[in-house]
Write a protein that holds these residues in place. Structure first.
Motif, PDB file in Angstrom:
ATOM      1  N   ASN A 102       0.826  -1.206   0.000  1.00 48.23           N
ATOM      2  CA  ASN A 102       0.000   0.000   0.000  1.00 48.23           C
ATOM      3  C   ASN A 102       0.863   1.259   0.000  1.00 48.23           C
ATOM      4  O   ASN A 102       0.583   2.213  -0.729  1.00 48.23           O
ATOM      5  CB  ASN A 102      -0.935   0.021   1.208  1.00 48.23           C
ATOM      6  N   SER A 103       1.902   1.267   0.811  1.00 51.37           N
ATOM      7  CA  SER A 103       2.802   2.420   0.861  1.00 51.37           C
ATOM      8  C   SER A 103       3.465   2.630  -0.490  1.00 51.37           C
ATOM      9  O   SER A 103       3.589   3.774  -0.957  1.00 51.37           O
ATOM     10  CB  SER A 103       3.871   2.212   1.939  1.00 51.37           C
ATOM     11  N   LEU A 104       3.901   1.559  -1.104  1.00 47.12           N
ATOM     12  CA  LEU A 104       4.536   1.642  -2.419  1.00 47.12           C
ATOM     13  C   LEU A 104       3.556   2.175  -3.459  1.00 47.12           C
ATOM     14  O   LEU A 104       3.913   3.035  -4.273  1.00 47.12           O
ATOM     15  CB  LEU A 104       5.068   0.263  -2.829  1.00 47.12           C
ATOM     16  N   GLU A 105       2.328   1.704  -3.409  1.00 49.68           N
ATOM     17  CA  GLU A 105       1.310   2.163  -4.348  1.00 49.68           C
ATOM     18  C   GLU A 105       1.068   3.669  -4.202  1.00 49.68           C
ATOM     19  O   GLU A 105       1.018   4.400  -5.195  1.00 49.68           O
ATOM     20  CB  GLU A 105       0.003   1.402  -4.124  1.00 49.68           C
ATOM     21  N   PHE A 106       0.945   4.154  -2.970  1.00 51.24           N
ATOM     22  CA  PHE A 106       0.731   5.588  -2.749  1.00 51.24           C
ATOM     23  C   PHE A 106       1.926   6.402  -3.231  1.00 51.24           C
ATOM     24  O   PHE A 106       1.767   7.484  -3.813  1.00 51.24           O
ATOM     25  CB  PHE A 106       0.452   5.873  -1.278  1.00 51.24           C
ATOM     26  N   ALA A 107       3.124   5.899  -3.010  1.00 55.00           N
ATOM     27  CA  ALA A 107       4.330   6.598  -3.463  1.00 55.00           C
ATOM     28  C   ALA A 107       4.365   6.680  -4.985  1.00 55.00           C
ATOM     29  O   ALA A 107       4.696   7.734  -5.554  1.00 55.00           O
ATOM     30  CB  ALA A 107       5.580   5.897  -2.935  1.00 55.00           C
ATOM     31  N   LEU A 108       4.017   5.594  -5.658  1.00 55.93           N
ATOM     32  CA  LEU A 108       4.001   5.593  -7.120  1.00 55.93           C
ATOM     33  C   LEU A 108       2.929   6.524  -7.671  1.00 55.93           C
ATOM     34  O   LEU A 108       3.149   7.202  -8.682  1.00 55.93           O
ATOM     35  CB  LEU A 108       3.817   4.169  -7.650  1.00 55.93           C
ATOM     36  N   VAL A 109       1.781   6.601  -6.995  1.00 52.37           N
ATOM     37  CA  VAL A 109       0.739   7.550  -7.394  1.00 52.37           C
ATOM     38  C   VAL A 109       1.264   8.976  -7.251  1.00 52.37           C
ATOM     39  O   VAL A 109       1.031   9.826  -8.120  1.00 52.37           O
ATOM     40  CB  VAL A 109      -0.548   7.348  -6.560  1.00 52.37           C
ATOM     41  N   GLY A 110       2.006   9.251  -6.188  1.00 52.69           N
ATOM     42  CA  GLY A 110       2.584  10.576  -5.991  1.00 52.69           C
ATOM     43  C   GLY A 110       3.566  10.934  -7.085  1.00 52.69           C
ATOM     44  O   GLY A 110       3.549  12.062  -7.611  1.00 52.69           O
ATOM     45  N   ILE A 111       4.416   9.996  -7.460  1.00 50.42           N
ATOM     46  CA  ILE A 111       5.384  10.237  -8.538  1.00 50.42           C
ATOM     47  C   ILE A 111       4.653  10.468  -9.862  1.00 50.42           C
ATOM     48  O   ILE A 111       4.980  11.390 -10.609  1.00 50.42           O
ATOM     49  CB  ILE A 111       6.387   9.071  -8.647  1.00 50.42           C
ATOM     50  N   ARG A 112       3.653   9.648 -10.134  1.00 51.07           N
ATOM     51  CA  ARG A 112       2.878   9.811 -11.372  1.00 51.07           C
ATOM     52  C   ARG A 112       2.168  11.165 -11.385  1.00 51.07           C
ATOM     53  O   ARG A 112       2.146  11.867 -12.409  1.00 51.07           O
ATOM     54  CB  ARG A 112       1.865   8.680 -11.538  1.00 51.07           C
ATOM     55  N   THR A 113       1.625  11.577 -10.250  1.00 50.78           N
ATOM     56  CA  THR A 113       0.918  12.848 -10.152  1.00 50.78           C
ATOM     57  C   THR A 113       1.842  14.017 -10.456  1.00 50.78           C
ATOM     58  O   THR A 113       1.501  14.908 -11.247  1.00 50.78           O
ATOM     59  CB  THR A 113       0.289  13.020  -8.755  1.00 50.78           C
ATOM     60  N   VAL A 114       3.027  14.032  -9.840  1.00 55.21           N
ATOM     61  CA  VAL A 114       3.952  15.149 -10.089  1.00 55.21           C
ATOM     62  C   VAL A 114       4.410  15.139 -11.544  1.00 55.21           C
ATOM     63  O   VAL A 114       4.567  16.196 -12.159  1.00 55.21           O
ATOM     64  CB  VAL A 114       5.135  15.153  -9.097  1.00 55.21           C
ATOM     65  N   PHE A 115       4.579  13.969 -12.129  1.00 54.98           N
ATOM     66  CA  PHE A 115       4.987  13.879 -13.532  1.00 54.98           C
ATOM     67  C   PHE A 115       3.882  14.404 -14.451  1.00 54.98           C
ATOM     68  O   PHE A 115       4.148  15.142 -15.394  1.00 54.98           O
ATOM     69  CB  PHE A 115       5.349  12.438 -13.889  1.00 54.98           C
TER      70      PHE A 115
END
Length: 131
Positions: free
Chosen positions: A16-29
């Motif tokens: 879950n933590s990894l998923e949220f982090a990847l969503v954050g990276i995708r969002t900033v991109f």
């Protein structure tokens, strides 16, 4: 948010933590044009690094320079979003100072990366052109 909200709890699972982090990276991109530019330039630098067959030491400096620019751009975006949230998108002089300082951090980091790139690539390009 109210602390009694039942949907608010700490992530206990790595996935879950990894998923949220990847969503954050995708969002900033997706939302930040400058992040897309930094990623493009970083990828081009990595390609050039392969083509010039950099040494292990040179690779370490290139990786450090590229990733630190990406990280500082993400932090800049965080500051911008927090200021916008707190000020409800209204101008505030302290909010402007925060945004300007965060942008300055990206600029300084980008100059650092450009300096590293110049120190590594200019001699190689020079040797290629004049050998």
């Amino acid at each position: 948010m109210d602390s009694k909200d039942k949907n608010v709890k700490k992530n206990k699972h790595f996935i879950n933590s990894l998923e949220f982090a990847l969503v954050g990276i995708r969002t900033v991109f997706e939302e930040e044009r400058n992040m897309r530019k930094h990623v493009l330039f970083g990828v081009l630098v990595f390609i050039a690094s392969f083509l010039f067959r950099l040494s292990h030491q040179e690779w370490l400096w290139i990786i450090l320079a590229v990733f630190i620019v990406w990280i500082v751009e993400i932090i800049n975006t965080i500051f911008e979003n927090v200021v916008d949230m707190v000020t409800d998108f209204h101008f505030h002089p302290i909010g402007k100072k925060i945004k300007d300082m965060a942008a300055g951090a990206v600029l300084v980091t980008s100059l650092f990366a450009a300096l590293i790139g110049a120190m590594i690539f200019i001699p190689k390009i020079w040797a290629l052109l004049f050998s």
